[in-house]
Scaffold this active site. Structure first.
Site, PDB file in Angstrom:
ATOM      1  N   GLU A   1       7.871 -46.755 101.602  1.00  5.42           N
ATOM      2  CA  GLU A   1       7.099 -46.567 102.831  1.00  5.42           C
ATOM      3  C   GLU A   1       5.764 -45.894 102.550  1.00  5.42           C
ATOM      4  OE1 GLU A   1      10.175 -45.931 106.459  1.00  5.42           O
ATOM      5  OE2 GLU A   1      10.247 -44.364 104.929  1.00  5.42           O
TER       6      GLU A   1
ATOM      7  N   TYR B   1      -9.709 -41.159 127.828  1.00  5.94           N
ATOM      8  CA  TYR B   1      -8.533 -41.646 127.119  1.00  5.94           C
ATOM      9  C   TYR B   1      -8.874 -42.185 125.732  1.00  5.94           C
ATOM     10  CZ  TYR B   1     -10.167 -46.181 128.894  1.00  5.94           C
ATOM     11  OH  TYR B   1     -10.920 -47.284 129.196  1.00  5.94           O
TER      12      TYR B   1
ATOM     13  N   GLU C   1       8.905 -37.384 113.485  1.00  5.64           N
ATOM     14  CA  GLU C   1       8.889 -36.195 114.327  1.00  5.64           C
ATOM     15  C   GLU C   1       7.623 -35.374 114.092  1.00  5.64           C
ATOM     16  OE1 GLU C   1      11.358 -37.397 112.604  1.00  5.64           O
ATOM     17  OE2 GLU C   1      13.336 -36.835 113.383  1.00  5.64           O
TER      18      GLU C   1
ATOM     19  N   LYS D   1       8.644 -47.331 114.537  1.00 10.27           N
ATOM     20  CA  LYS D   1       8.302 -48.273 113.478  1.00 10.27           C
ATOM     21  C   LYS D   1       9.277 -49.449 113.555  1.00 10.27           C
ATOM     22  CE  LYS D   1      10.516 -45.179 110.065  1.00 10.27           C
ATOM     23  NZ  LYS D   1      10.306 -44.453 108.788  1.00 10.27           N
TER      24      LYS D   1
END
Length: 200
Positions: A97, A129, A149, A175
């Site tokens: 990854e 935004y 997290e 993901k």
């Protein structure tokens, strides 16, 4: 005295209904209408706030005190929404990854008072935004984290830190391509952070 006793009884009955609502879970649908407690739960007439207030109140009564139960913290109803953000990053606990990278999906909800910009139609009265999008992009495409997290935490805290008018943030980071032998849409995390979560 009569008023306080009625309030105590009212909260006590609500607490009883909530605690024992699961006992009535096996009751067939045709009999539900005959059980007030079960019907109240199904109708949504008992909220989590009432439950906590009832527990707090009854606990204070058992201790011999007469405390008025506080209201739970309530987030404002207005919020900015950024949904379906897509980035490519190198976050993850696996070596592959962090070497090959992968796509990440992000949803952001930011609670803030939108009445001022709604009345003025002026961007200066609101939160841009595109700036929030930029924070998410910088984190997702920046230095890698091992955990989603941590990615979500970094975005949420940065948004709250940079924009004092935002009181709360909900972050979902997911993901879609993971090393799982099975069919799924994605794996992710969702967090809610409040202004009180900011470091002092």
């Amino acid at each position: 005295m009569a008023s306080s006793q009625s309030y105590n009884l009212y909260l006590g009955l609500e607490l009883f209904v909530i605690l024992f609502s699961q006992v009535f879970a096996h009751v067939p649908p045709e009999a539900e209408a005959t059980i007030p407690g079960r019907k109240m739960v199904l109708d949504g007439r008992i909220s989590l706030e009432k439950f906590v207030r009832a527990v707090h109140f009854l606990e204070s009564r058992m201790k011999g005190t007469m405390m008025i139960p506080p209201r739970l913290y309530e987030m404002p109803s207005d919020k900015l929404l950024l949904s379906g953000l897509l980035f490519f990053g190198f976050h993850g606990a696996l070596v592959e990854e962090r070497k090959q990278g992968q796509k990440f999906l992000v949803d952001i909800e930011a609670w803030t008072d939108l009445k001022p910009p709604g009345k003025s139609d002026n961007l200066s009265d609101s939160v841009d935004y595109t700036k929030i999008y930029g924070i998410a992009k910088e984190v997702l495409e920046g230095p890698p984290y091992y955990l989603m997290e941590s990615v979500a935490q970094k975005i949420a805290i940065t948004v709250l830190t940079n924009y004092p008018q935002i009181s709360d943030v909900r972050l979902k980071v997911a993901k879609p391509h993971v090393a799982v032998h099975g069919q799924l849409d994605y794996i992710g995390v969702e967090i809610i952070r409040h202004r009180s979560d900011l470091p002092v």
